[in-house]
Design a protein around this motif. Structure first.
Motif, PDB file in Angstrom:
ATOM      1  N   LEU A  28      -8.321  12.483  42.146  1.00 29.71           N
ATOM      2  CA  LEU A  28      -7.496  13.268  41.233  1.00 29.71           C
ATOM      3  C   LEU A  28      -8.066  13.234  39.815  1.00 29.71           C
ATOM      4  O   LEU A  28      -8.055  14.246  39.105  1.00 29.71           O
ATOM      5  CB  LEU A  28      -6.060  12.751  41.237  1.00 29.71           C
ATOM      6  N   VAL A  29      -8.579  12.074  39.387  1.00 29.30           N
ATOM      7  CA  VAL A  29      -9.238  11.987  38.078  1.00 29.30           C
ATOM      8  C   VAL A  29     -10.410  12.955  38.013  1.00 29.30           C
ATOM      9  O   VAL A  29     -10.588  13.681  37.017  1.00 29.30           O
ATOM     10  CB  VAL A  29      -9.716  10.545  37.795  1.00 29.30           C
ATOM     11  N   ALA A  30     -11.219  12.983  39.066  1.00 32.55           N
ATOM     12  CA  ALA A  30     -12.370  13.891  39.098  1.00 32.55           C
ATOM     13  C   ALA A  30     -11.924  15.348  39.022  1.00 32.55           C
ATOM     14  O   ALA A  30     -12.532  16.166  38.328  1.00 32.55           O
ATOM     15  CB  ALA A  30     -13.187  13.654  40.371  1.00 32.55           C
ATOM     16  N   THR A  31     -10.848  15.657  39.742  1.00 38.81           N
ATOM     17  CA  THR A  31     -10.329  17.025  39.746  1.00 38.81           C
ATOM     18  C   THR A  31      -9.907  17.465  38.353  1.00 38.81           C
ATOM     19  O   THR A  31     -10.276  18.546  37.883  1.00 38.81           O
ATOM     20  CB  THR A  31      -9.131  17.113  40.709  1.00 38.81           C
ATOM     21  N   SER A  32      -9.126  16.644  37.657  1.00 42.63           N
ATOM     22  CA  SER A  32      -8.655  17.030  36.330  1.00 42.63           C
ATOM     23  C   SER A  32      -9.777  16.942  35.295  1.00 42.63           C
ATOM     24  O   SER A  32      -9.771  17.680  34.302  1.00 42.63           O
ATOM     25  CB  SER A  32      -7.467  16.165  35.900  1.00 42.63           C
ATOM     26  N   PHE A  33     -10.754  16.063  35.510  1.00 39.69           N
ATOM     27  CA  PHE A  33     -11.921  15.998  34.621  1.00 39.69           C
ATOM     28  C   PHE A  33     -12.672  17.328  34.656  1.00 39.69           C
ATOM     29  O   PHE A  33     -12.983  17.911  33.605  1.00 39.69           O
ATOM     30  CB  PHE A  33     -12.837  14.856  35.054  1.00 39.69           C
ATOM     31  N   GLY A 151      -3.544   9.725  37.374  1.00 43.40           N
ATOM     32  CA  GLY A 151      -4.934  10.165  37.412  1.00 43.40           C
ATOM     33  C   GLY A 151      -5.157  11.527  36.779  1.00 43.40           C
ATOM     34  O   GLY A 151      -6.251  11.798  36.260  1.00 43.40           O
ATOM     35  N   TRP A 152      -4.140  12.400  36.813  1.00 46.83           N
ATOM     36  CA  TRP A 152      -4.315  13.738  36.238  1.00 46.83           C
ATOM     37  C   TRP A 152      -4.484  13.684  34.713  1.00 46.83           C
ATOM     38  O   TRP A 152      -5.500  14.173  34.197  1.00 46.83           O
ATOM     39  CB  TRP A 152      -3.154  14.652  36.632  1.00 46.83           C
ATOM     40  N   PRO A 153      -3.539  13.106  33.954  1.00 51.24           N
ATOM     41  CA  PRO A 153      -3.765  13.043  32.505  1.00 51.24           C
ATOM     42  C   PRO A 153      -4.954  12.170  32.133  1.00 51.24           C
ATOM     43  O   PRO A 153      -5.608  12.416  31.110  1.00 51.24           O
ATOM     44  CB  PRO A 153      -2.452  12.467  31.959  1.00 51.24           C
ATOM     45  N   ALA A 154      -5.270  11.166  32.951  1.00 47.76           N
ATOM     46  CA  ALA A 154      -6.444  10.339  32.664  1.00 47.76           C
ATOM     47  C   ALA A 154      -7.716  11.176  32.712  1.00 47.76           C
ATOM     48  O   ALA A 154      -8.583  11.074  31.830  1.00 47.76           O
ATOM     49  CB  ALA A 154      -6.537   9.182  33.660  1.00 47.76           C
ATOM     50  N   GLY A 155      -7.830  12.024  33.717  1.00 49.77           N
ATOM     51  CA  GLY A 155      -9.003  12.896  33.825  1.00 49.77           C
ATOM     52  C   GLY A 155      -9.063  13.927  32.714  1.00 49.77           C
ATOM     53  O   GLY A 155     -10.140  14.227  32.185  1.00 49.77           O
ATOM     54  N   ILE A 156      -7.902  14.486  32.343  1.00 47.88           N
ATOM     55  CA  ILE A 156      -7.843  15.448  31.237  1.00 47.88           C
ATOM     56  C   ILE A 156      -8.314  14.785  29.946  1.00 47.88           C
ATOM     57  O   ILE A 156      -9.119  15.350  29.184  1.00 47.88           O
ATOM     58  CB  ILE A 156      -6.413  15.990  31.057  1.00 47.88           C
ATOM     59  N   ALA A 157      -7.818  13.573  29.684  1.00 44.73           N
ATOM     60  CA  ALA A 157      -8.203  12.859  28.459  1.00 44.73           C
ATOM     61  C   ALA A 157      -9.696  12.558  28.457  1.00 44.73           C
ATOM     62  O   ALA A 157     -10.385  12.791  27.449  1.00 44.73           O
ATOM     63  CB  ALA A 157      -7.391  11.569  28.331  1.00 44.73           C
ATOM     64  N   LEU A 158     -10.219  12.050  29.578  1.00 42.35           N
ATOM     65  CA  LEU A 158     -11.639  11.724  29.644  1.00 42.35           C
ATOM     66  C   LEU A 158     -12.508  12.969  29.480  1.00 42.35           C
ATOM     67  O   LEU A 158     -13.511  12.945  28.745  1.00 42.35           O
ATOM     68  CB  LEU A 158     -11.953  11.040  30.979  1.00 42.35           C
ATOM     69  N   GLY A 159     -12.139  14.052  30.167  1.00 45.50           N
ATOM     70  CA  GLY A 159     -12.914  15.286  30.063  1.00 45.50           C
ATOM     71  C   GLY A 159     -12.883  15.867  28.663  1.00 45.50           C
ATOM     72  O   GLY A 159     -13.911  16.340  28.144  1.00 45.50           O
ATOM     73  N   TYR A 306      -4.216  12.529  23.016  1.00 44.48           N
ATOM     74  CA  TYR A 306      -3.235  11.493  22.707  1.00 44.48           C
ATOM     75  C   TYR A 306      -2.057  11.524  23.683  1.00 44.48           C
ATOM     76  O   TYR A 306      -1.659  10.493  24.243  1.00 44.48           O
ATOM     77  CB  TYR A 306      -2.754  11.689  21.270  1.00 44.48           C
ATOM     78  N   THR A 307      -1.494  12.723  23.919  1.00 48.95           N
ATOM     79  CA  THR A 307      -0.358  12.820  24.844  1.00 48.95           C
ATOM     80  C   THR A 307      -0.789  12.520  26.275  1.00 48.95           C
ATOM     81  O   THR A 307      -0.015  11.954  27.057  1.00 48.95           O
ATOM     82  CB  THR A 307       0.294  14.209  24.774  1.00 48.95           C
ATOM     83  N   SER A 308      -2.034  12.857  26.625  1.00 40.42           N
ATOM     84  CA  SER A 308      -2.530  12.552  27.967  1.00 40.42           C
ATOM     85  C   SER A 308      -2.657  11.046  28.179  1.00 40.42           C
ATOM     86  O   SER A 308      -2.357  10.533  29.261  1.00 40.42           O
ATOM     87  CB  SER A 308      -3.883  13.240  28.203  1.00 40.42           C
ATOM     88  N   VAL A 309      -3.096  10.328  27.151  1.00 45.02           N
ATOM     89  CA  VAL A 309      -3.201   8.868  27.250  1.00 45.02           C
ATOM     90  C   VAL A 309      -1.810   8.255  27.424  1.00 45.02           C
ATOM     91  O   VAL A 309      -1.615   7.335  28.239  1.00 45.02           O
ATOM     92  CB  VAL A 309      -3.905   8.289  26.004  1.00 45.02           C
ATOM     93  N   ILE A 310      -0.830   8.748  26.659  1.00 39.38           N
ATOM     94  CA  ILE A 310       0.545   8.258  26.803  1.00 39.38           C
ATOM     95  C   ILE A 310       1.037   8.470  28.232  1.00 39.38           C
ATOM     96  O   ILE A 310       1.626   7.565  28.851  1.00 39.38           O
ATOM     97  CB  ILE A 310       1.478   8.972  25.806  1.00 39.38           C
ATOM     98  N   MET A 311       0.795   9.664  28.781  1.00 31.19           N
ATOM     99  CA  MET A 311       1.231   9.964  30.139  1.00 31.19           C
ATOM    100  C   MET A 311       0.575   9.040  31.156  1.00 31.19           C
ATOM    101  O   MET A 311       1.218   8.568  32.101  1.00 31.19           O
ATOM    102  CB  MET A 311       0.915  11.421  30.475  1.00 31.19           C
TER     103      MET A 311
END
Length: 507
Positions: A28-33, A151-159, A306-311
């Motif tokens: 899921l992290v890869a998908t959102s990344f 995993g979704w907001p984590a991937g968004i934040a990383l990407g 920032y909001t993605s990290v909080i999530m």
């Protein structure tokens, strides 16, 4: 039963395979990344390829409906073909999509087909991981689905961080996008060796017809309406409503005739809320950097990070919160907090926006993942279809109704304010009407704004800033509707002695 399913224990009492859970999480992290990097780079790609806004809309549109189509199709067949086959399909599509995108040139259509293929891959990953995790943790689904979807907001934040850090460097968009191979390779290596469990619906002997009946004729009608609308949107044409509703009626009648079910009433309520929920979370996320750019400049993009990290943090520690409030109680609280955050965003200025964004992040964090938990606990007989169907309808509803509506609100309000208060400036910057599914909306010619004298340009940007931020307040009507629905469900559960998960054998 497929070989990979048979190799693993189907008993919920067995110790969950945590390596499989983390493989699903990283997938899921890869998908959102990939999703985040592609969304961030689309402007750079459009400039390189000299794409029109219509071309950009066509590409973004084809990133939508194949996701929903693949998540539904695989939900219908995944228990028969096996989770390993579905994971292989997703992996192949991710590698193929990255390759097609990297080979794209202005004189070919590979950018379009790369976007199409990555949408198929993303939908397949969702169709795979949700029922796997619900089966692994059949006695604590809401908690673990929340943790999974961190995993979704984590991937968004990383990407987003990745592309912004490289943004100031002399690095081509191909190099930036090619780095998406890293998370895809990691999840491939993690997921291929794993053995998958038998879905709890299959293990309990619930029939395929009963699974379809949980989703019901109404679910198929709603999905088909939104899917056909999304295809029209991808083609850049206004919808033919006779075709839209005619196709949906045929599918619904066929589904109703086979299942003899309209759908469970509570499930219908949840389906109706999903486009509102998806727009509250994903639609607002999509627009946030643009809506706040006039206020914060380039720093606006960091608000999304920032909001993605909080999530990510909150979802990772969702267990005690879900236990304390119950899934439906958490949805009630979350909708209320999201309303407050969106309303306050309208009046926030400067860095006070960060405080309001924090409140909004607390509100939106648990909406999607807790809804999945609620569905998996209340409709286990629906298996992968009911669990993934709500996601498909949410994504489609956000893409074809929610996010475009936010844009139409902005364009219409800005055009009206300029026309009423500054008619001379309006004549200079008025753009062409932009077609959409329901007709057309006015636009502002960005290049004409840049060519205005400084005082007039400041007038336009002030009005744009005012109405872009008002869009947040107007969007609050969406979680407002959700709150009404959630309160109704809360009272329903209370009348029955409180929230309790449904056992798989119950009718």
């Amino acid at each position: 039963m497929t070989s990979d399913s048979a190799a693993a224990s189907s008993s919920p009492a067995t110790q969950p395979d945590m390596k499989l859970f983390w493989a699903c999480f990283i997938a899921l992290v890869a998908t959102s990344f990939v999703f985040g990097v592609r969304s961030t780079l689309i402007g750079e790609i459009a400039k390189d390829f000299q794409l029109s806004q219509g071309d950009v809309g066509r590409i973004l549109g084809v990133g939508l409906w194949p996701f929903a189509l693949s998540i539904i199709v695989f939900s219908l067949i995944i228990d028969r073909i096996g989770y390993k086959v579905a994971s292989l399909f997703a992996i192949v599509c991710h590698f193929l999509a990255i390759g097609l995108t990297l080979m794209a040139r202005p004189d070919n259509d590979l950018l379009y087909w790369g976007t199409f293929t990555v949408a198929l891959a993303n939908g397949t990953v969702e169709a795979l991981i949700n029922p796997v995790v619900a089966t692994l943790f059949s006695k604590n689904k809401a908690k673990w689905l929340n943790i999974l979807h961190a995993g979704w907001p984590a991937g968004i934040a990383l990407g987003s961080i990745f592309t912004m850090l490289l943004g100031g460097m002399e690095v081509s968009w191909q190099v930036k996008f090619g780095m998406c191979l890293i998370p895809v390779v990691i999840y491939t290596l993690l997921i291929l060796p794993r053995k998958f469990p038998v879905n709890e619906r299959v293990a309990a002997g619930v029939s395929y017809r009963d699974m379809l009946g949980e989703f019901g004729a109404f679910g198929f009608f709603m999905f088909t309406v939104l899917l056909v609308m999304a295809i029209y949107q991808a083609m850049g044409t206004s919808a033919n409503w006779a075709v839209v509703f005619g196709a949906a009626a045929v599918v619904a009648l066929a589904a109703g005739g086979y299942t003899r079910s309209l759908g469970r009433p509570m499930f219908i309520v949840i389906l109706i809320t999903m486009p509102f929920l998806a727009t509250t979370e994903l639609g607002t996320d999509t627009w946030m950097p643009d809506l706040l750019s006039l206020e914060l400049g380039k720093a606006a993009a960091w608000i999304l990070v920032y909001t993605s990290v909080i999530m990510t943090i909150l979802r990772s520690f969702a267990g005690p919160i879900v236990h304390r409030l119950s899934p439906i109680g958490l949805l009630v609280v979350s909708a209320g907090v999201a309303i407050a955050g969106l309303l306050l965003m309208q009046g926030a200025t400067g860095w006070s926006i960060v405080a309001v964004a924090t409140l909004y992040a607390f509100g939106k964090t648990f909406l999607w993942s807790t809804t999945l938990g609620l569905v998996s606990e209340q409709f286990p007989r629906g298996g992968a279809l009911s669990l993934n169907g709500v996601s498909a309808i949410g994504v489609l509803g956000m893409g074809v109704i929610g996010a475009p509506l936010m844009g139409i609100w902005q364009d219409t309000d800005i055009d009206k304010a300029l026309r009423d208060k500054h008619p001379a400036i309006h004549q200079q910057v008025k753009g062409n009407d932009m077609a959409n599914l329901i007709g057309s909306a006015p636009s502002v010619n960005a290049q004409a704004v840049e060519n205005l004298p400084e005082a007039d340009r400041k007038t336009v940007t002030t009005i744009q800033n005012e109405f872009k931020k008002k869009t947040f307040a107007r969007t609050a009507i969406l979680p407002g509707f959700m709150l009404v629905c959630y309160l109704g469900l809360f009272l329903y559960f209370r009348s029955r002695g409180g929230y309790k998960p449904v056992e798989i054998g119950a009718h």
